[in-house]
Structures are given as structure tokens and as C-alpha cells.
Design a protein around this motif. Sequence first.
Motif, mmCIF file in Angstrom:
data_model
loop_
_atom_site.group_PDB
_atom_site.id
_atom_site.type_symbol
_atom_site.label_atom_id
_atom_site.label_comp_id
_atom_site.label_asym_id
_atom_site.label_seq_id
_atom_site.Cartn_x
_atom_site.Cartn_y
_atom_site.Cartn_z
ATOM 1 N N ILE A 71 -68.030 69.174 -29.432
ATOM 2 C CA ILE A 71 -67.217 68.045 -29.896
ATOM 3 C C ILE A 71 -67.950 67.293 -31.005
ATOM 4 O O ILE A 71 -67.331 66.874 -31.991
ATOM 5 C CB ILE A 71 -66.844 67.129 -28.709
ATOM 6 C CG1 ILE A 71 -65.866 67.854 -27.789
ATOM 7 C CG2 ILE A 71 -66.262 65.802 -29.203
ATOM 8 C CD1 ILE A 71 -65.640 67.171 -26.448
ATOM 9 N N ASP A 72 -69.263 67.136 -30.867
ATOM 10 C CA ASP A 72 -70.053 66.523 -31.947
ATOM 11 C C ASP A 72 -69.928 67.339 -33.228
ATOM 12 O O ASP A 72 -69.798 66.782 -34.321
ATOM 13 C CB ASP A 72 -71.532 66.414 -31.562
ATOM 14 C CG ASP A 72 -71.805 65.359 -30.505
ATOM 15 O OD1 ASP A 72 -70.916 64.520 -30.231
ATOM 16 O OD2 ASP A 72 -72.920 65.377 -29.946
ATOM 17 N N SER A 73 -69.956 68.650 -33.082
ATOM 18 C CA SER A 73 -69.829 69.538 -34.237
ATOM 19 C C SER A 73 -68.453 69.375 -34.892
ATOM 20 O O SER A 73 -68.342 69.337 -36.121
ATOM 21 C CB SER A 73 -70.054 70.987 -33.793
ATOM 22 O OG SER A 73 -70.252 71.823 -34.882
ATOM 23 N N GLU A 74 -67.418 69.241 -34.071
ATOM 24 C CA GLU A 74 -66.069 68.979 -34.591
ATOM 25 C C GLU A 74 -66.045 67.687 -35.404
ATOM 26 O O GLU A 74 -65.448 67.629 -36.485
ATOM 27 C CB GLU A 74 -65.064 68.824 -33.448
ATOM 28 C CG GLU A 74 -64.616 70.075 -32.786
ATOM 29 C CD GLU A 74 -63.630 69.759 -31.672
ATOM 30 O OE1 GLU A 74 -62.640 69.022 -31.907
ATOM 31 O OE2 GLU A 74 -63.851 70.241 -30.544
ATOM 32 N N GLY A 75 -66.674 66.662 -34.858
ATOM 33 C CA GLY A 75 -66.719 65.374 -35.551
ATOM 34 C C GLY A 75 -67.383 65.483 -36.908
ATOM 35 O O GLY A 75 -66.923 64.898 -37.894
ATOM 36 N N GLU A 76 -68.458 66.239 -36.977
ATOM 37 C CA GLU A 76 -69.169 66.422 -38.247
ATOM 38 C C GLU A 76 -68.332 67.219 -39.243
ATOM 39 O O GLU A 76 -68.348 66.939 -40.447
ATOM 40 C CB GLU A 76 -70.517 67.095 -38.011
ATOM 41 C CG GLU A 76 -71.488 66.279 -37.175
ATOM 42 C CD GLU A 76 -71.967 64.993 -37.836
ATOM 43 O OE1 GLU A 76 -71.823 64.845 -39.072
ATOM 44 O OE2 GLU A 76 -72.491 64.126 -37.115
ATOM 45 N N ALA A 77 -67.587 68.199 -38.750
ATOM 46 C CA ALA A 77 -66.713 68.979 -39.632
ATOM 47 C C ALA A 77 -65.601 68.089 -40.191
ATOM 48 O O ALA A 77 -65.280 68.164 -41.389
ATOM 49 C CB ALA A 77 -66.131 70.171 -38.881
ATOM 50 N N ALA A 78 -65.027 67.245 -39.339
ATOM 51 C CA ALA A 78 -63.984 66.327 -39.801
ATOM 52 C C ALA A 78 -64.561 65.310 -40.780
ATOM 53 O O ALA A 78 -63.917 64.960 -41.782
ATOM 54 C CB ALA A 78 -63.340 65.618 -38.611
ATOM 55 N N GLU A 79 -65.785 64.851 -40.521
ATOM 56 C CA GLU A 79 -66.434 63.924 -41.451
ATOM 57 C C GLU A 79 -66.650 64.600 -42.807
ATOM 58 O O GLU A 79 -66.467 63.970 -43.855
ATOM 59 C CB GLU A 79 -67.765 63.436 -40.888
ATOM 60 C CG GLU A 79 -68.460 62.438 -41.788
ATOM 61 C CD GLU A 79 -69.790 61.940 -41.263
ATOM 62 O OE1 GLU A 79 -70.577 61.462 -42.095
ATOM 63 O OE2 GLU A 79 -70.048 62.031 -40.052
ATOM 64 N N THR A 80 -67.016 65.850 -42.787
ATOM 65 C CA THR A 80 -67.201 66.589 -44.043
ATOM 66 C C THR A 80 -65.890 66.621 -44.822
ATOM 67 O O THR A 80 -65.890 66.431 -46.047
ATOM 68 C CB THR A 80 -67.717 68.012 -43.757
ATOM 69 O OG1 THR A 80 -68.971 67.915 -43.071
ATOM 70 C CG2 THR A 80 -67.903 68.805 -45.045
ATOM 71 N N GLN A 81 -64.781 66.829 -44.130
ATOM 72 C CA GLN A 81 -63.487 66.805 -44.807
ATOM 73 C C GLN A 81 -63.222 65.428 -45.431
ATOM 74 O O GLN A 81 -62.679 65.332 -46.528
ATOM 75 C CB GLN A 81 -62.358 67.176 -43.845
ATOM 76 C CG GLN A 81 -62.351 68.643 -43.490
ATOM 77 C CD GLN A 81 -61.228 69.002 -42.545
ATOM 78 O OE1 GLN A 81 -60.967 68.299 -41.570
ATOM 79 N NE2 GLN A 81 -60.558 70.110 -42.833
ATOM 80 N N ASN A 82 -63.612 64.375 -44.735
ATOM 81 C CA ASN A 82 -63.470 63.026 -45.275
ATOM 82 C C ASN A 82 -64.245 62.871 -46.580
ATOM 83 O O ASN A 82 -63.731 62.336 -47.565
ATOM 84 C CB ASN A 82 -63.971 62.015 -44.237
ATOM 85 C CG ASN A 82 -64.016 60.613 -44.787
ATOM 86 O OD1 ASN A 82 -62.996 60.007 -45.077
ATOM 87 N ND2 ASN A 82 -65.225 60.103 -44.947
ATOM 88 N N TRP A 83 -65.487 63.362 -46.604
ATOM 89 C CA TRP A 83 -66.298 63.256 -47.824
ATOM 90 C C TRP A 83 -65.739 64.133 -48.934
ATOM 91 O O TRP A 83 -65.843 63.791 -50.116
ATOM 92 C CB TRP A 83 -67.763 63.584 -47.538
ATOM 93 C CG TRP A 83 -68.378 62.654 -46.532
ATOM 94 C CD1 TRP A 83 -69.074 63.012 -45.402
ATOM 95 C CD2 TRP A 83 -68.357 61.223 -46.545
ATOM 96 N NE1 TRP A 83 -69.471 61.890 -44.723
ATOM 97 C CE2 TRP A 83 -69.047 60.771 -45.404
ATOM 98 C CE3 TRP A 83 -67.806 60.273 -47.397
ATOM 99 C CZ2 TRP A 83 -69.213 59.423 -45.096
ATOM 100 C CZ3 TRP A 83 -67.963 58.915 -47.096
ATOM 101 C CH2 TRP A 83 -68.654 58.514 -45.958
ATOM 102 N N LEU A 84 -65.120 65.258 -48.566
ATOM 103 C CA LEU A 84 -64.446 66.083 -49.566
ATOM 104 C C LEU A 84 -63.303 65.307 -50.216
ATOM 105 O O LEU A 84 -63.087 65.398 -51.430
ATOM 106 C CB LEU A 84 -63.915 67.384 -48.942
ATOM 107 C CG LEU A 84 -64.955 68.436 -48.568
ATOM 108 C CD1 LEU A 84 -64.313 69.548 -47.746
ATOM 109 C CD2 LEU A 84 -65.630 69.000 -49.815
ATOM 110 N N ASP A 85 -62.580 64.528 -49.404
ATOM 111 C CA ASP A 85 -61.504 63.682 -49.938
ATOM 112 C C ASP A 85 -62.053 62.717 -50.992
ATOM 113 O O ASP A 85 -61.457 62.542 -52.061
ATOM 114 C CB ASP A 85 -60.832 62.871 -48.831
ATOM 115 C CG ASP A 85 -60.000 63.710 -47.879
ATOM 116 O OD1 ASP A 85 -59.628 64.849 -48.230
ATOM 117 O OD2 ASP A 85 -59.722 63.215 -46.758
#
Length: 129
Positions: A71-85
Motif C-alpha cells: 500500500i505504501d508502494s501504491e501511494g508512492e506510485a500515485a504521488e509520482t503521477q501527481n508530480w508528473l501532472d
Amino acid sequence: MALIKYHKDLIVYQKAFESAMEIFNLTKTFPSEEKYALTDQIRRSSRSVCGNLAEAWRKRRYEKLFVNKLIDSEGEAAETQNWLDFALACNYLNEETYKELYIKYDEILAMLVKLSKDYEKWTFQKHTQ
């Protein structure tokens, strides 16, 4: 299906590592004023996907810890998408590169969710006496 002995054998880890390296190389072109802001944030979150996967793999004898690290890994992947935005909005990435990376992280997220849902396949079974 090949035997998965190490975290590096997981396809999701391989995809996450490849994507993090792609982000690392792309961020070399970001403006220097972003060095301690966007560049640092997106590099950290993309690398943390892999780091948390490695930790999850070593903690798989404890089901709840295994799932928690996934779940932590999921959060980091979603955060990466945020920074891509943000990188797209700041015109540091072109639309095509943005879409390709965003889709890669959607795939990584889907794989992480599947790993979490199927945790019993990956964790050590409790021995009954």
C-alpha cells in the motif's frame, strides 16, 4: 510462470525500476531552480515504489506488514503521477512523454493492487500442527 525468488524477479518491480530511471533521466533537463523541489520530489517518489516493494518482499512472512508495504508502494506510485501532472503543467514534459509515463504508473498501480489482493499467494503459509 518463472519462479520468483527475489523482489527483482517481480515484473512490477522491473517496471517500476525502469520507470524511475526514465524519470531520473528526464529530470536532468528540468530547470535548476526545481532541483530541491519538483526534481527531488518526483525522483524520491518514483524510487520509493521500488524501495517499498523490496521491503514488502522481505516482510512477506507477516501478511499485514507485506500488504502495508505494498500500500505504501501504491501511494508512492500515485504521488509520482501527481508530480508528473506538475511537470506537464510547468511544460517540463511534452504531452506524449507525460502520457507514456502516466500509463506506466497506472499499470504499476494495477499490479500492486493485484499483489495486495492476492497476498496469500505471496506470503508464507502458517503451519498447522
